[in-house]
Design an enzyme around this catalytic site. Structure first.
Site, PDB file in Angstrom:
ATOM      1  N   ARG A  22     -29.181  -7.462   8.839  1.00 32.36           N
ATOM      2  CA  ARG A  22     -30.418  -7.325   9.647  1.00 32.36           C
ATOM      3  C   ARG A  22     -30.287  -7.551  11.145  1.00 32.36           C
ATOM      4  NH1 ARG A  22     -34.781 -11.796   7.918  1.00 32.36           N
ATOM      5  NH2 ARG A  22     -34.487 -10.647   5.955  1.00 32.36           N
ATOM      6  N   LYS A  77     -39.271  -8.231  12.167  1.00 37.10           N
ATOM      7  CA  LYS A  77     -38.870  -6.986  11.203  1.00 37.10           C
ATOM      8  C   LYS A  77     -39.218  -7.240   9.681  1.00 37.10           C
ATOM      9  CE  LYS A  77     -36.323  -4.615   8.224  1.00 37.10           C
ATOM     10  NZ  LYS A  77     -35.416  -4.999   6.948  1.00 37.10           N
ATOM     11  N   SER A 135     -28.276  -4.435  12.599  1.00 39.59           N
ATOM     12  CA  SER A 135     -29.351  -3.391  12.818  1.00 39.59           C
ATOM     13  C   SER A 135     -30.303  -3.657  14.074  1.00 39.59           C
ATOM     14  CB  SER A 135     -30.326  -3.383  11.673  1.00 39.59           C
ATOM     15  OG  SER A 135     -29.714  -3.041  10.425  1.00 39.59           O
ATOM     16  N   LYS A 148     -28.396   2.205   8.094  1.00 40.61           N
ATOM     17  CA  LYS A 148     -28.208   2.110   6.532  1.00 40.61           C
ATOM     18  C   LYS A 148     -27.373   0.901   5.979  1.00 40.61           C
ATOM     19  CE  LYS A 148     -30.968   6.446   5.453  1.00 40.61           C
ATOM     20  NZ  LYS A 148     -30.855   7.751   5.389  1.00 40.61           N
ATOM     21  N   GLY A 149     -27.350   0.307   5.320  1.00 41.38           N
ATOM     22  CA  GLY A 149     -26.476  -0.592   4.731  1.00 41.38           C
ATOM     23  C   GLY A 149     -25.847  -1.734   5.730  1.00 41.38           C
ATOM     24  N   GLU A 168     -24.911   0.853 -10.075  1.00 39.26           N
ATOM     25  CA  GLU A 168     -24.676   0.719  -8.463  1.00 39.26           C
ATOM     26  C   GLU A 168     -25.058   1.999  -8.024  1.00 39.26           C
ATOM     27  OE1 GLU A 168     -24.666  -0.685  -5.711  1.00 39.26           O
ATOM     28  OE2 GLU A 168     -24.396  -2.762  -6.147  1.00 39.26           O
ATOM     29  N   ASP A 169     -25.684   2.355  -6.670  1.00 37.88           N
ATOM     30  CA  ASP A 169     -25.557   3.553  -6.052  1.00 37.88           C
ATOM     31  C   ASP A 169     -24.694   3.672  -4.802  1.00 37.88           C
ATOM     32  OD1 ASP A 169     -28.309   3.443  -3.519  1.00 37.88           O
ATOM     33  OD2 ASP A 169     -27.075   1.641  -4.411  1.00 37.88           O
ATOM     34  N   THR A 217     -36.043   1.050  -1.764  1.00 38.24           N
ATOM     35  CA  THR A 217     -36.614   0.231  -0.655  1.00 38.24           C
ATOM     36  C   THR A 217     -35.798   0.769   0.694  1.00 38.24           C
ATOM     37  OG1 THR A 217     -34.787  -1.429  -0.919  1.00 38.24           O
ATOM     38  CG2 THR A 217     -36.949  -1.836  -2.158  1.00 38.24           C
ATOM     39  N   SER A 247     -28.891  -8.012  -7.133  1.00 40.25           N
ATOM     40  CA  SER A 247     -29.373  -7.774  -5.621  1.00 40.25           C
ATOM     41  C   SER A 247     -29.317  -8.861  -4.636  1.00 40.25           C
ATOM     42  CB  SER A 247     -30.874  -7.228  -5.827  1.00 40.25           C
ATOM     43  OG  SER A 247     -31.662  -6.859  -4.244  1.00 40.25           O
ATOM     44  N   ALA A 248     -28.873  -8.250  -3.330  1.00 46.99           N
ATOM     45  CA  ALA A 248     -28.580  -9.227  -2.407  1.00 46.99           C
ATOM     46  C   ALA A 248     -29.891  -9.391  -1.498  1.00 46.99           C
ATOM     47  CB  ALA A 248     -27.504  -8.520  -1.319  1.00 46.99           C
ATOM     48  N   SER A 249     -30.788  -8.703  -1.934  1.00 45.23           N
ATOM     49  CA  SER A 249     -32.109  -8.986  -1.232  1.00 45.23           C
ATOM     50  C   SER A 249     -32.970 -10.152  -1.975  1.00 45.23           C
ATOM     51  CB  SER A 249     -33.096  -7.709  -1.586  1.00 45.23           C
ATOM     52  OG  SER A 249     -34.284  -8.095  -0.972  1.00 45.23           O
ATOM     53  N   LYS A 250     -33.196 -11.162  -0.514  1.00 46.10           N
ATOM     54  CA  LYS A 250     -34.074 -12.194  -1.056  1.00 46.10           C
ATOM     55  C   LYS A 250     -35.651 -11.780  -1.479  1.00 46.10           C
ATOM     56  CE  LYS A 250     -31.995 -15.039   2.655  1.00 46.10           C
ATOM     57  NZ  LYS A 250     -31.034 -13.846   3.240  1.00 46.10           N
ATOM     58  N   ASN A 251     -35.838 -10.580  -1.186  1.00 45.46           N
ATOM     59  CA  ASN A 251     -37.159 -10.328  -1.429  1.00 45.46           C
ATOM     60  C   ASN A 251     -37.258  -9.466  -2.913  1.00 45.46           C
ATOM     61  OD1 ASN A 251     -38.871 -10.607   1.172  1.00 45.46           O
ATOM     62  ND2 ASN A 251     -37.614  -9.166   1.891  1.00 45.46           N
ATOM     63  N   ASP A 290     -28.222  -3.432  -9.991  1.00 51.28           N
ATOM     64  CA  ASP A 290     -28.554  -3.325  -8.857  1.00 51.28           C
ATOM     65  C   ASP A 290     -30.042  -3.001  -8.614  1.00 51.28           C
ATOM     66  OD1 ASP A 290     -28.378  -3.415  -5.616  1.00 51.28           O
ATOM     67  OD2 ASP A 290     -28.085  -1.277  -5.758  1.00 51.28           O
ATOM     68  N   LEU A 291     -30.515  -3.351  -7.299  1.00 51.55           N
ATOM     69  CA  LEU A 291     -32.053  -2.844  -7.478  1.00 51.55           C
ATOM     70  C   LEU A 291     -32.127  -1.578  -6.399  1.00 51.55           C
ATOM     71  CD1 LEU A 291     -35.230  -3.744  -7.707  1.00 51.55           C
ATOM     72  CD2 LEU A 291     -34.981  -4.913  -5.495  1.00 51.55           C
ATOM     73  N   ASP A 292     -31.636  -1.604  -5.247  1.00 55.78           N
ATOM     74  CA  ASP A 292     -32.037  -0.714  -4.352  1.00 55.78           C
ATOM     75  C   ASP A 292     -31.212   0.696  -4.412  1.00 55.78           C
ATOM     76  OD1 ASP A 292     -33.617   0.708  -2.063  1.00 55.78           O
ATOM     77  OD2 ASP A 292     -31.452   0.020  -0.938  1.00 55.78           O
ATOM     78  N   LYS A 312     -20.974  -7.748  -1.575  1.00 57.64           N
ATOM     79  CA  LYS A 312     -20.323  -7.044  -2.056  1.00 57.64           C
ATOM     80  C   LYS A 312     -19.434  -6.375  -1.009  1.00 57.64           C
ATOM     81  CE  LYS A 312     -24.379  -5.805  -5.063  1.00 57.64           C
ATOM     82  NZ  LYS A 312     -25.467  -4.924  -5.179  1.00 57.64           N
TER      83      LYS A 312
END
Length: 223
Positions: free
Chosen positions: A53, A82, A56, A49-50, A175-176, A21, A120-124, A13-15, A151
């Site tokens: 978009r 954003k 949020s 958090k979590g 994973e975190d 991030t 990672s689920a992030s497109k970035n 996982d990334l974040d 997930k």
């Protein structure tokens, strides 16, 4: 139980694992809240958090009691704004933003011939890896656009193993978050959780922070 000698690949996982991030997401939402003249509070920051978009954004608009002032199209535009803020934050990242111990761990994995993929689920995510100077470590990245489930569904981790041409039983997922650990377990991989042991109690092994994540410590847990 999987033995250390069976492990051939690692699915990251990334974040919260390689970098953090969430701070950048917080900064990007904070900027948008300021633009909308919504008071930024710790409760608001923690609440975002979590969650997705659009959820949020709704939370920020409700905090300012302005949720009825915008059409769906205008809300989409705000969410896009954003993301623009967030990408600008990502572009300020450097290798100094890699979490403690992770560079050494990645170097060790690469030197010992383990295969690595990113889930990672992030497109970035590719952009983040580029700024951290880690693009070469992850030739295989699961494309979030190819996923039908998020997930805790195992899909992203199943794909992470497929990209490496490995059986899930030959992989360790890192994973975190509890939902991520569930996804790794459901995919049939060995789960390594980073963070609070009570929150991540479903993981096969838990390390308090990234600095503890070493091949030697993993071997100790498995054998």
């Amino acid at each position: 139980m999987t033995k250390f000698a069976d492990i051939k690949g690692f699915v990251f996982d990334l974040d919260g694992v390689i970098t953090d991030t969430s701070v950048l997401h917080g900064n990007a939402w904070h900027q948008l809240a300021n633009d909308l003249r919504v008071t930024w509070t710790k409760e608001l920051a923690d609440g975002l958090k979590g969650i997705s978009r659009m959820d949020s954004l709704e939370m920020i608009l409700k905090a300012g009691r302005i949720e009825n002032n915008y059409t769906p199209a205008q809300k989409e535009a705000l969410a896009t704004k954003k993301n623009t803020n967030y990408v600008a934050e990502v572009d300020k990242m450097t290798p100094a933003n890699i979490l403690p111990g992770m560079q050494a761990f990645l170097d060790d994995l690469r030197a010992k011939g383990y295969k690595l993929s990113l889930a990672s689920a992030s497109k970035n995510a590719p952009r983040v890896l580029d700024k951290l100077g880690l693009t070469d470590y992850f030739p295989e990245i699961v494309d979030p656009a190819s996923l039908t489930h998020g997930k805790p569904d195992p899909e992203i981790y199943t794909k992470g193993a497929q990209l490496l041409n490995l059986d899930p039983a030959q992989c360790i997922g890192l994973e975190d978050a509890a939902a991520g650990v569930q996804a790794i377990n459901a995919a049939g991989e060995t789960s390594l959780g980073i963070g609070d042991a009570s929150e991540l109690s479903a993981a096969d092994m838990v390390f308090a922070d990234t600095a503890q994540v070493t091949l030697a410590n993993i071997q100790q847990h498995l054998d």
